[in-house]
Design an enzyme around this catalytic site. Structure first.
Site, PDB file in Angstrom:
ATOM      1  N   HIS A  85      -6.364 -38.756 -43.516  1.00  0.00           N
ATOM      2  CA  HIS A  85      -6.874 -37.570 -42.872  1.00  0.00           C
ATOM      3  C   HIS A  85      -6.599 -37.398 -41.518  1.00  0.00           C
ATOM      4  O   HIS A  85      -6.219 -38.198 -40.745  1.00  0.00           O
ATOM      5  CB  HIS A  85      -8.289 -37.559 -43.110  1.00  0.00           C
ATOM      6  CG  HIS A  85      -9.215 -36.616 -42.822  1.00  0.00           C
ATOM      7  ND1 HIS A  85      -9.597 -36.092 -41.556  1.00  0.00           N
ATOM      8  CD2 HIS A  85     -10.037 -35.597 -43.665  1.00  0.00           C
ATOM      9  CE1 HIS A  85     -10.475 -34.831 -41.661  1.00  0.00           C
ATOM     10  NE2 HIS A  85     -10.833 -34.849 -42.803  1.00  0.00           N
ATOM     11  N   ASP A  89     -10.574 -46.133 -43.039  1.00  0.00           N
ATOM     12  CA  ASP A  89     -11.167 -44.958 -42.901  1.00  0.00           C
ATOM     13  C   ASP A  89     -12.036 -44.950 -44.451  1.00  0.00           C
ATOM     14  O   ASP A  89     -11.463 -44.864 -45.438  1.00  0.00           O
ATOM     15  CB  ASP A  89     -10.227 -43.678 -43.178  1.00  0.00           C
ATOM     16  CG  ASP A  89     -10.960 -42.066 -43.256  1.00  0.00           C
ATOM     17  OD1 ASP A  89     -12.320 -42.500 -43.552  1.00  0.00           O
ATOM     18  OD2 ASP A  89     -10.388 -41.299 -42.953  1.00  0.00           O
ATOM     19  N   GLN A 145     -14.299 -41.567 -47.583  1.00  0.00           N
ATOM     20  CA  GLN A 145     -14.520 -41.242 -49.054  1.00  0.00           C
ATOM     21  C   GLN A 145     -15.103 -42.418 -49.955  1.00  0.00           C
ATOM     22  O   GLN A 145     -14.547 -42.448 -51.220  1.00  0.00           O
ATOM     23  CB  GLN A 145     -13.211 -40.727 -49.487  1.00  0.00           C
ATOM     24  CG  GLN A 145     -12.831 -39.384 -48.825  1.00  0.00           C
ATOM     25  CD  GLN A 145     -13.503 -38.180 -49.302  1.00  0.00           C
ATOM     26  OE1 GLN A 145     -14.412 -38.183 -50.173  1.00  0.00           O
ATOM     27  NE2 GLN A 145     -13.451 -37.170 -48.344  1.00  0.00           N
ATOM     28  N   LYS A 168     -21.411 -37.182 -46.219  1.00  0.00           N
ATOM     29  CA  LYS A 168     -20.676 -37.284 -47.622  1.00  0.00           C
ATOM     30  C   LYS A 168     -21.511 -38.225 -48.731  1.00  0.00           C
ATOM     31  O   LYS A 168     -20.930 -38.662 -49.684  1.00  0.00           O
ATOM     32  CB  LYS A 168     -19.339 -37.494 -47.251  1.00  0.00           C
ATOM     33  CG  LYS A 168     -18.401 -36.769 -46.674  1.00  0.00           C
ATOM     34  CD  LYS A 168     -16.973 -36.958 -46.654  1.00  0.00           C
ATOM     35  CE  LYS A 168     -16.018 -36.530 -45.469  1.00  0.00           C
ATOM     36  NZ  LYS A 168     -15.966 -35.165 -45.710  1.00  0.00           N
ATOM     37  N   CYS A 183      -7.232 -31.117 -44.691  1.00  0.00           N
ATOM     38  CA  CYS A 183      -7.084 -31.899 -43.489  1.00  0.00           C
ATOM     39  C   CYS A 183      -6.015 -33.063 -43.644  1.00  0.00           C
ATOM     40  O   CYS A 183      -6.255 -34.304 -43.052  1.00  0.00           O
ATOM     41  CB  CYS A 183      -8.447 -32.294 -42.683  1.00  0.00           C
ATOM     42  SG  CYS A 183      -9.450 -30.882 -42.587  1.00  0.00           S
TER      43      CYS A 183
END
Lengths: 183, 418
Positions: free
Chosen positions: B131, B207, B210, B233, B375
């Site tokens: 991202h 990261d 998600q 999220k 993104c």
């Protein structure tokens, strides 16, 4: 009534403006728009020079429009478009090409102003400020008697604010091309 | 047919939906088929109530006042920190730094750790499927510090190309990698990458934006050094994210932003930074949002992250099967084909219909998806795509949502047929 309106506006504001925001797919995808999307007019490239070439991008969605423009004695004698994008950006480019080809540069500039006015929330009578207008355009200006013809079919795009930039992309690129033609 | 998804995790899906006020049928003019949780999840009632209760009963600034309300507000916030730490199996609660979002978490690492440790001759390795939040902070810092950015490329089937990993890591100080791609759904082999990075003397930044919302996350088992995730999220509110990092790294790092809260002492000739994690939390934090994140963590714990993952694997399998059966080669879902190797993120290309047009017709039928580059422009360029239409699944989705998506795609196909 979209619930976002109930959440944001008072009942009085809704009574005044509410119906202006109610929009369905048929407001956006008019038959003439779909026709230009499926059968784009004036697609292709022109030789540079004598033509000039301008490229426009919509960074939000990656759409890209190329405008080729040939001006002789103040008249747009030829114009074609290339690039890729959604039905709104592609049909707007096609309709733009048929609307300005053969016109004088002065007439084309007037048409650009009238079209961008229609594509502003103010110009479409929905209220709010016309922030997509040129800086030098008086906010209360009308379409100045310019006949938009088939381009009126794109008026419904204003009800889908995220799509306005799709419709104006080819017109902004045309402005760049016109400026190049007079460099 | 609808019983194929759900199975042992029947609590999740249809019945979970009742926990989310925004998804109630009477909340809108038409039913909401929410398939954009990779962008932002919806919030269960318990999260909304926790934030409301905070404001109605104990609102005060934290770590300041001596009065009862201030003590309660501080305790509520620090309880949320402890719950969040436990949720990702942090070594201790003081490894949880509250930020605004993952973007701020990674800017914090770049500015603080990167600013102190990176210079000419150094290298940071990132991947093509990152991202922008794990790309741009490094590019901005590299422009100042003059270190090199190296890229791990992506294979045709949406996996990281690790064939030259050792060479890329040679001399690198940091490997930054997403645990799950927000475009392809790819689940990357974080433990293997962490071991490879450590063997090369590099740290690993993960990261997990998600990942934490969708799978059981154990920062110790992953072997991570830095890991970022965000509240909105994972059923929590916007405005609060988390940087987890090993305590000794945080201890050694200089402060990020300066101001209130992050100091022990300020004199005219300088200041003494606070202990971790407060050293990195300048200014009044988003207290209500942190309390809301704590409630979200409890909610997900109640569902059980193993069962959340089971639910999403079976629903992803159902979606891939349904779309393949109905549209065959007319519809491509980018990324790994095997549901057990991916998350519930379905980036689609359908015939030659532009994602803007596809999502517009879907919206007309109440189906909420994301259209665009997500993104992740370097990845999209690599795939040769300007944009995709992305549907993403979560705890409140079930097979009826997938069926509605498939029906709406068919309607778009009819609408734009020449």
């Amino acid at each position: 009534m979209p619930s976002v309106l109930r959440a944001i506006f008072s009942p009085h504001e809704l009574a005044v403006y509410g119906s202006k925001f109610v929009a369905g797919l048929e407001d956006l995808y008019r038959e003439i728009i779909l026709d230009h999307y499926r059968n784009p007019r004036n697609r292709g490239e022109l030789e540079v020079p004598p033509a000039v070439q301008a490229v426009g991008f919509n960074p939000l969605c990656g759409d890209e429009i190329v405008v080729y423009l040939e001006v002789r004695d103040g008249v747009i004698v030829d114009l074609s478009t290339g690039g890729q994008g959604c039905s709104i950006s592609q049909s707007s480019a096609s309709m733009m090409s048929t609307a300005v080809k053969g016109r004088t540069v002065l007439e084309a500039r007037r048409l650009v102003r009238a079209f961008k006015h229609m594509m502003s929330i103010h110009g479409s009578g929905i209220g709010g400020s016309g922030d997509d207008l040129d800086e030098d355009e008086p906010a209360d200006d009308s379409q100045n008697g310019v006949k938009l013809g088939d381009l009126e079919a794109l008026r419904g795009v204003v009800k889908f604010p995220v799509r306005i930039k799709c419709a104006t992309l080819s017109w902004n690129t045309l402005v760049d091309a016109l400026e190049q033609a007079f460099d | 047919m609808n019983s194929t998804a759900g199975g042992t995790s029947s609590r999740i899906g249809k019945s979970t939906r009742a926990d989310f006020p925004i998804l109630a049928d009477e909340a809108h003019d038409k039913p909401i088929i929410y398939l954009d949780s990779a962008a932002s999840s919806q919030k269960p009632r318990c999260v909304l109530e926790a934030m409301n209760n905070y404001y109605e009963t104990i609102n005060a600034n934290v770590h300041r006042g001596a009065y009862e309300l201030a003590a309660q507000a501080t305790e509520a916030m620090e309880t949320a920190r402890a719950e969040t730490a436990r949720f990702v199996n942090a070594y201790s609660a003081n490894e949880i730094v509250f930020t605004k979002n993952v973007t701020e978490a990674f800017n914090l690492v770049a500015r603080s750790w990167g600013g102190a440790n990176l210079g000419p001759g150094d290298a940071v390795v990132i991947t093509e499927m990152e991202h922008h939040a794990n790309i741009v902070p490094w590019q901005m810092l590299a422009a100042e510090k003059g270190f090199e950015i190296r890229w791990i490329s992506v294979t045709a089937d949406g996996q990281l190309d690790l064939s030259n990993l050792d060479r890329l890591l040679d001399g690198a100080k940091l490997l930054g990698v997403t645990a799950m791609s927000n475009v392809l759904g790819t689940l990357n082999p974080i433990r293997r990458l962490a071991d490879a990075a450590h063997n090369s003397g590099a740290l690993i930044l993960v990261d997990a934006a998600q990942y934490v919302p969708h799978l059981p996350c154990d920062v110790q088992a992953l072997g991570a050094d830095f890991l970022g995730f965000t509240g909105h999220k994972m059923c929590g509110p916007t405005g609060v994210g988390v940087l987890w990092a090993r305590a000794e790294l945080l201890e050694a790092m200089p402060p990020f932003m300066g101001g209130g809260e992050m100091i022990l002492d300020v004199r005219k000739d300088g200041f003494t930074p606070n202990h971790i994690p407060h050293k990195f939390e300048a200014g009044t934090p988003p207290i209500a949002e942190i309390v809301g994140l704590g409630a979200a963590v409890r909610y997900l714990d109640g569902l059980g992250m193993e069962r959340v993952r089971e639910h999403e694997v079976s629903l992803t399998a159902y979606a891939l099967r349904t779309l393949q059966e109905r549209y065959g080669d007319d519809l491509a879902v980018h990324g790994p084909a095997e549901p057990a190797c991916r998350g519930g993120v379905l980036s689609m290309s359908f015939r030659d219909i532009h994602p803007h047009d596809l999502s517009q017709v879907l919206d007309d039928r109440g189906v909420c998806v994301r259209a665009g580059h997500h993104c992740a422009k370097p990845l999209m360029r690599h795939l040769g795509l300007a944009a995709t239409t992305r549907a993403s699944l979560y705890v409140y989705n079930d097979t009826s949502d997938v069926d509605a998506l498939a029906d709406a795609i068919g309607a778009a196909g009819d609408f734009f047929a020449a």
